[in-house]
Design a protein around this motif. Structure first.
Motif, PDB file in Angstrom:
ATOM      1  N   UNK A   1      -8.549  -2.919  -1.623  1.00 20.45           N
ATOM      2  CA  UNK A   1      -8.546  -2.841  -0.171  1.00 20.45           C
ATOM      3  C   UNK A   1      -7.732  -3.922   0.509  1.00 20.45           C
ATOM      4  N   UNK A   2      -6.803  -4.576  -0.221  1.00 18.25           N
ATOM      5  CA  UNK A   2      -6.020  -5.659   0.356  1.00 18.25           C
ATOM      6  C   UNK A   2      -4.525  -5.424   0.137  1.00 18.25           C
ATOM      7  N   UNK A   3      -3.725  -6.194   0.871  1.00 17.72           N
ATOM      8  CA  UNK A   3      -2.268  -6.172   0.720  1.00 17.72           C
ATOM      9  C   UNK A   3      -1.823  -7.457   0.040  1.00 17.72           C
ATOM     10  N   UNK A   4      -0.883  -7.327  -0.896  1.00 13.22           N
ATOM     11  CA  UNK A   4      -0.342  -8.455  -1.638  1.00 13.22           C
ATOM     12  C   UNK A   4       1.167  -8.487  -1.416  1.00 13.22           C
ATOM     13  N   UNK A   5       1.687  -9.648  -1.058  1.00  7.93           N
ATOM     14  CA  UNK A   5       3.124  -9.802  -0.815  1.00  7.93           C
ATOM     15  C   UNK A   5       3.803 -10.371  -2.056  1.00  7.93           C
ATOM     16  N   UNK A   6       4.871  -9.686  -2.498  1.00  8.78           N
ATOM     17  CA  UNK A   6       5.684 -10.174  -3.618  1.00  8.78           C
ATOM     18  C   UNK A   6       6.983 -10.718  -3.030  1.00  8.78           C
ATOM     19  N   UNK A   7       7.067 -12.037  -2.916  1.00  6.71           N
ATOM     20  CA  UNK A   7       8.210 -12.674  -2.270  1.00  6.71           C
ATOM     21  C   UNK A   7       9.507 -12.325  -2.974  1.00  6.71           C
ATOM     22  N   UNK A   8      10.511 -11.988  -2.188  1.00  8.71           N
ATOM     23  CA  UNK A   8      11.801 -11.637  -2.751  1.00  8.71           C
ATOM     24  C   UNK A   8      11.855 -10.238  -3.329  1.00  8.71           C
TER      25      UNK A   8
ATOM     26  N   UNK B   1       0.723  -3.744  10.631  1.00 10.56           N
ATOM     27  CA  UNK B   1       0.100  -4.278   9.414  1.00 10.56           C
ATOM     28  C   UNK B   1      -1.418  -4.291   9.547  1.00 10.56           C
ATOM     29  N   UNK B   2      -1.918  -4.603  10.744  1.00  6.29           N
ATOM     30  CA  UNK B   2      -3.369  -4.632  10.974  1.00  6.29           C
ATOM     31  C   UNK B   2      -3.960  -3.233  10.858  1.00  6.29           C
ATOM     32  N   UNK B   3      -3.255  -2.217  11.381  1.00  9.14           N
ATOM     33  CA  UNK B   3      -3.762  -0.847  11.288  1.00  9.14           C
ATOM     34  C   UNK B   3      -3.808  -0.386   9.833  1.00  9.14           C
ATOM     35  N   UNK B   4      -2.758  -0.718   9.073  1.00 11.46           N
ATOM     36  CA  UNK B   4      -2.753  -0.330   7.663  1.00 11.46           C
ATOM     37  C   UNK B   4      -3.785  -1.121   6.863  1.00 11.46           C
ATOM     38  N   UNK B   5      -4.062  -2.341   7.282  1.00 12.19           N
ATOM     39  CA  UNK B   5      -5.102  -3.131   6.610  1.00 12.19           C
ATOM     40  C   UNK B   5      -6.454  -2.442   6.724  1.00 12.19           C
ATOM     41  N   UNK B   6      -6.715  -1.830   7.878  1.00  9.45           N
ATOM     42  CA  UNK B   6      -7.971  -1.095   8.062  1.00  9.45           C
ATOM     43  C   UNK B   6      -8.022   0.123   7.141  1.00  9.45           C
ATOM     44  N   UNK B   7      -6.876   0.799   6.978  1.00  6.41           N
ATOM     45  CA  UNK B   7      -6.805   1.946   6.067  1.00  6.41           C
ATOM     46  C   UNK B   7      -7.096   1.497   4.635  1.00  6.41           C
ATOM     47  N   UNK B   8      -6.514   0.370   4.234  1.00  6.21           N
ATOM     48  CA  UNK B   8      -6.732  -0.136   2.883  1.00  6.21           C
ATOM     49  C   UNK B   8      -8.195  -0.494   2.653  1.00  6.21           C
ATOM     50  N   UNK B   9      -8.826  -1.121   3.639  1.00  8.04           N
ATOM     51  CA  UNK B   9     -10.229  -1.498   3.479  1.00  8.04           C
ATOM     52  C   UNK B   9     -11.110  -0.262   3.303  1.00  8.04           C
ATOM     53  N   UNK B  10     -10.833   0.790   4.053  1.00  5.10           N
ATOM     54  CA  UNK B  10     -11.645   2.008   3.952  1.00  5.10           C
ATOM     55  C   UNK B  10     -11.458   2.700   2.609  1.00  5.10           C
ATOM     56  N   UNK B  11     -10.233   2.702   2.108  1.00  2.82           N
ATOM     57  CA  UNK B  11      -9.926   3.459   0.897  1.00  2.82           C
ATOM     58  C   UNK B  11     -10.121   2.654  -0.383  1.00  2.82           C
ATOM     59  N   UNK B  12     -10.027   1.341  -0.291  1.00  2.00           N
ATOM     60  CA  UNK B  12     -10.082   0.507  -1.488  1.00  2.00           C
ATOM     61  C   UNK B  12      -8.766   0.436  -2.237  1.00  2.00           C
ATOM     62  N   UNK B  13      -7.694   0.958  -1.635  1.00  2.00           N
ATOM     63  CA  UNK B  13      -6.378   0.948  -2.272  1.00  2.00           C
ATOM     64  C   UNK B  13      -5.745  -0.439  -2.177  1.00  2.00           C
ATOM     65  N   UNK B  14      -4.980  -0.820  -3.195  1.00  3.43           N
ATOM     66  CA  UNK B  14      -4.227  -2.072  -3.193  1.00  3.43           C
ATOM     67  C   UNK B  14      -2.782  -1.767  -2.804  1.00  3.43           C
ATOM     68  N   UNK B  15      -2.252  -2.546  -1.875  1.00  4.77           N
ATOM     69  CA  UNK B  15      -0.868  -2.385  -1.438  1.00  4.77           C
ATOM     70  C   UNK B  15      -0.048  -3.568  -1.934  1.00  4.77           C
ATOM     71  N   UNK B  16       0.949  -3.298  -2.791  1.00  2.46           N
ATOM     72  CA  UNK B  16       1.874  -4.325  -3.267  1.00  2.46           C
ATOM     73  C   UNK B  16       3.166  -4.185  -2.481  1.00  2.46           C
ATOM     74  N   UNK B  17       3.508  -5.194  -1.698  1.00  7.43           N
ATOM     75  CA  UNK B  17       4.663  -5.118  -0.808  1.00  7.43           C
ATOM     76  C   UNK B  17       5.815  -5.942  -1.364  1.00  7.43           C
TER      77      UNK B  17
END
Length: 246
Positions: free
Chosen positions: A50-57, A137-153
């Motif tokens: 349910x969270x977003x992770x940033x991969x720098x570069x 980003x805040x709206x998509x964060x809410x989507x991730x929390x509801x679904x439990x999906x991990x977002x790798x950016x």
């Protein structure tokens, strides 16, 4: 929207049994596993659902290595906005290509694609088509929390709780002006908020000679190239005739 319809038409063609996985994983709770070599660098030993992770570069190797753990759960993954993603490399890192959905070019509709896919897969790899506004980003964060999906950016993400990157790297396999790259040693660093405030680092093969990710256990001798960003300098014990830019 056509791009969203095409994503799911492709999914049905590949695997008619596709079902949302969010119901089997408590939204926003628990960890999505990662490959053993990455457990030590992540503050919790896995990716918080349910969270977003940033991969720098946007390092492709690190992105795929982080995503490879989804195979342990027999879950699905998706790649959005990554037309240059190598499927052979993805398989080498451990991703199951039969459970990978690909939306190469969602254009300005990438956020809608992510919102829909978040209810059907456990992990999404994403390269947005430009800077991401904090409100989006805040709206998509809410989507991730509801679904439990991990977002790798691949790149920066407003409000990301965890940020990872490759600080330096060294390619192996080049000889005296010839040869084939056989692997890359890197230092992966992680930092973020909460339990991730104190940064962590690990030296990894990303990938090794077999295309997999693993911890660096011993020092390899000559025939290497050190790479930091876009600059390359000869590795220990090598001359200028072995210098190369990759």
């Amino acid at each position: 929207m056509p791009v969203i319809e095409s994503v799911f038409e492709s999914a049905v063609e590949r695997q008619p049994a596709l079902r949302p996985v969010a119901s089997s994983a408590a939204p926003g709770r628990g960890l999505l596993p990662v490959v053993p070599a990455l457990r030590g660098v992540l503050p919790e030993g896995g990716l918080r659902r349910g969270t977003a992770v940033s991969v720098a570069g946007g390092d492709a190797g690190l992105l795929l290595a982080l995503a490879a753990g989804v195979r342990e759960t027999d879950g699905w993954a998706a790649a959005v906005g990554l037309p240059d993603l190598g499927l052979a490399a993805a398989a080498g890192y451990g991703l199951d290509l039969r459970r990978l959905l690909v939306a190469d070019d969602p254009g300005p509709h990438w956020a809608e694609v992510v919102s829909v896919l978040a209810g059907a897969v456990e992990l999404i790899m994403l390269r947005p088509d430009g800077p991401v506004p904090p409100n989006l980003a805040a709206r998509l964060a809410a989507v991730l929390r509801r679904s439990g999906c991990v977002l790798l950016v691949a790149g920066p993400w407003p409000g990301a709780g965890l940020r990872l990157g490759v600080r330096s790297g060294r390619w192996f396999g080049l000889g005296d002006g010839h040869g084939q790259l056989t692997g890359r040693q890197v230092e992966v660093v992680a930092e973020g908020r909460g339990s991730a405030v104190r940064g962590r680092a690990a030296r990894l093969w990303l990938p090794d000679a077999h295309g997999a990710v693993r911890a660096v256990e011993e020092t390899v001798g000559a025939g290497t190239v050190d790479v930091v960003g876009e600059d390359a300098v000869a590795g220990p014990g090598t001359g200028l005739d072995r210098m190369a830019v990759v």
